[in-house]
Enzyme design. Sequence first.
Site, short mmCIF file in Angstrom:
data_model
loop_
_atom_site.label_atom_id
_atom_site.label_comp_id
_atom_site.label_asym_id
_atom_site.label_seq_id
_atom_site.Cartn_x
_atom_site.Cartn_y
_atom_site.Cartn_z
N GLY A 193 9.09 -7.62 4.61
CA GLY A 193 10.16 -8.47 4.24
C GLY A 193 9.82 -9.40 2.98
N ASP A 203 3.13 4.68 1.75
CA ASP A 203 2.95 3.31 1.56
C ASP A 203 1.82 2.52 2.38
OD1 ASP A 203 4.09 0.70 0.42
OD2 ASP A 203 4.32 0.16 2.42
N LYS A 244 -1.98 1.15 0.55
CA LYS A 244 -2.58 -0.03 0.94
C LYS A 244 -4.10 0.15 1.46
CE LYS A 244 1.72 -2.10 2.78
NZ LYS A 244 2.33 -2.74 4.00
N THR A 285 7.86 -5.02 -8.65
CA THR A 285 8.68 -3.71 -8.82
C THR A 285 7.98 -2.70 -7.67
OG1 THR A 285 7.21 -2.49 -10.35
CG2 THR A 285 9.08 -4.16 -11.35
N LYS A 312 1.94 -1.81 -5.32
CA LYS A 312 0.70 -1.41 -5.11
C LYS A 312 0.44 -0.13 -5.84
CE LYS A 312 2.93 -0.75 -1.03
NZ LYS A 312 3.82 -2.25 -0.84
N GLU A 323 10.30 0.51 1.72
CA GLU A 323 10.65 0.45 0.34
C GLU A 323 11.96 0.77 -0.06
OE1 GLU A 323 7.24 0.08 -1.67
OE2 GLU A 323 7.14 -0.96 0.00
N GLY A 378 15.87 -4.62 4.58
CA GLY A 378 15.11 -4.85 3.41
C GLY A 378 13.61 -4.90 3.89
N VAL A 424 -1.12 -5.67 0.27
CA VAL A 424 -1.50 -4.98 1.73
C VAL A 424 -1.12 -5.73 2.76
CG1 VAL A 424 -3.75 -4.35 2.79
CG2 VAL A 424 -3.99 -4.08 0.58
N GLU A 435 -3.06 -10.07 -3.63
CA GLU A 435 -2.96 -10.35 -2.10
C GLU A 435 -1.89 -9.66 -1.33
OE1 GLU A 435 -4.36 -10.72 0.81
OE2 GLU A 435 -5.24 -12.44 -0.06
#
Length: 384
Positions: free
Chosen positions: A361, A235, A239, A117, A141, A224, A221, A166, A163
Amino acid sequence: MSSHKHVRVAVVVIGAGLVGTAVVKKLVDVETLAGWRNAVGATVEIVGWVDSSSVVGLSGGISPRAEFVAALECKARTNRLNTEGGPTHQLEEIVRNFSAHIDRFLPEALKVLVDVTASPLTQAALVLGLDLGFRVVLANKKPLAGPWAQCARLISNPRVRHESTVGGGIPVIAMLRYIMDTSDEILAIEGQLSGTLAYVLSEVEKGVPFSKAVRTAKESGYTEPHPRDDLAGADVGRKVLILARMAGWHMEPTDVKLESLYPPALADPKVGPEEFLSGLEAMDEDIARRSALAVSHGATLKYMARIEKIRSGENIGKCTITVGLVEVPKGSAPASGAAYLLFRTAVHPDIPLILSGHGAGGPCTAAGVLGDIISLAREQGAEP
């Protein structure tokens, strides 16, 4: 003879957006499942799928693969996993129910809880999952990037993998773990951590208006759910905060210095995605000017993140974190349209370690999630 034992893996997926759907498609793909059995010695089964309006997998025993195939088809038609109405319980209770379900019907299985999500509200359910014996895999994240006191249990936890938080499908976390495992000293981490903004700024350099490029990214897509998260730097900020924390710095979100790429009026949380996208036209002229100026300097405009260790003064040993627009030389690694990350360390001070690839993506991010699931299975199979 190999000592690696066969492992059965029971997976519960939270989230049914682009990434969640891509993950589930792989988890029901016969060839993929057969490949994991042969290569890793793991029988991987999806036993639950949850989104904000539906739960699949809690009726009767372990749901057959066909039930999740049907959920994928229903999602494509109706944007819901089923037509029976939404969950009647909080996410924590759903996780508790799935844990009991797996313990009853697949007691020998490795339980894996996957959060794909973009919600800030899953953290309590993830911590509960750990308490109930789940391993946790994150593409989300936000559970790792809030206040340190709330996130500490999930950071560098051997039962947690993240994994794709980021670098999407780029093995950024694996590289950082390798550096930390070898006791190398991190001097700086820098890179283009938003495949979305790499795409947008590359389009701007071609003459596409900034607002149009962002809209296309949203429709493809790449962004976010609300593109404000990308353009606020939030975002990328999450990261780079995750990387700093993994490197040993207990930084807070307020320690990240962000440059946002939208007018102040669009910062209001009440502004929805469509209104936000329309309002970005006010930024078209300024971003085009800055891009053209960079080109005139023999450079290109990129949205870069940087962690740098402070090596002198009263804050020695701490770090700074900055995120914003930077002119980078044409022909350099960050000048490409790909996501890019550089690690400068005591062992690699002059010629840094560099990772690059597609970072945005659904399929790329799903690849990172699936890799984490298999990593957990392989680790479990290696235990005596």
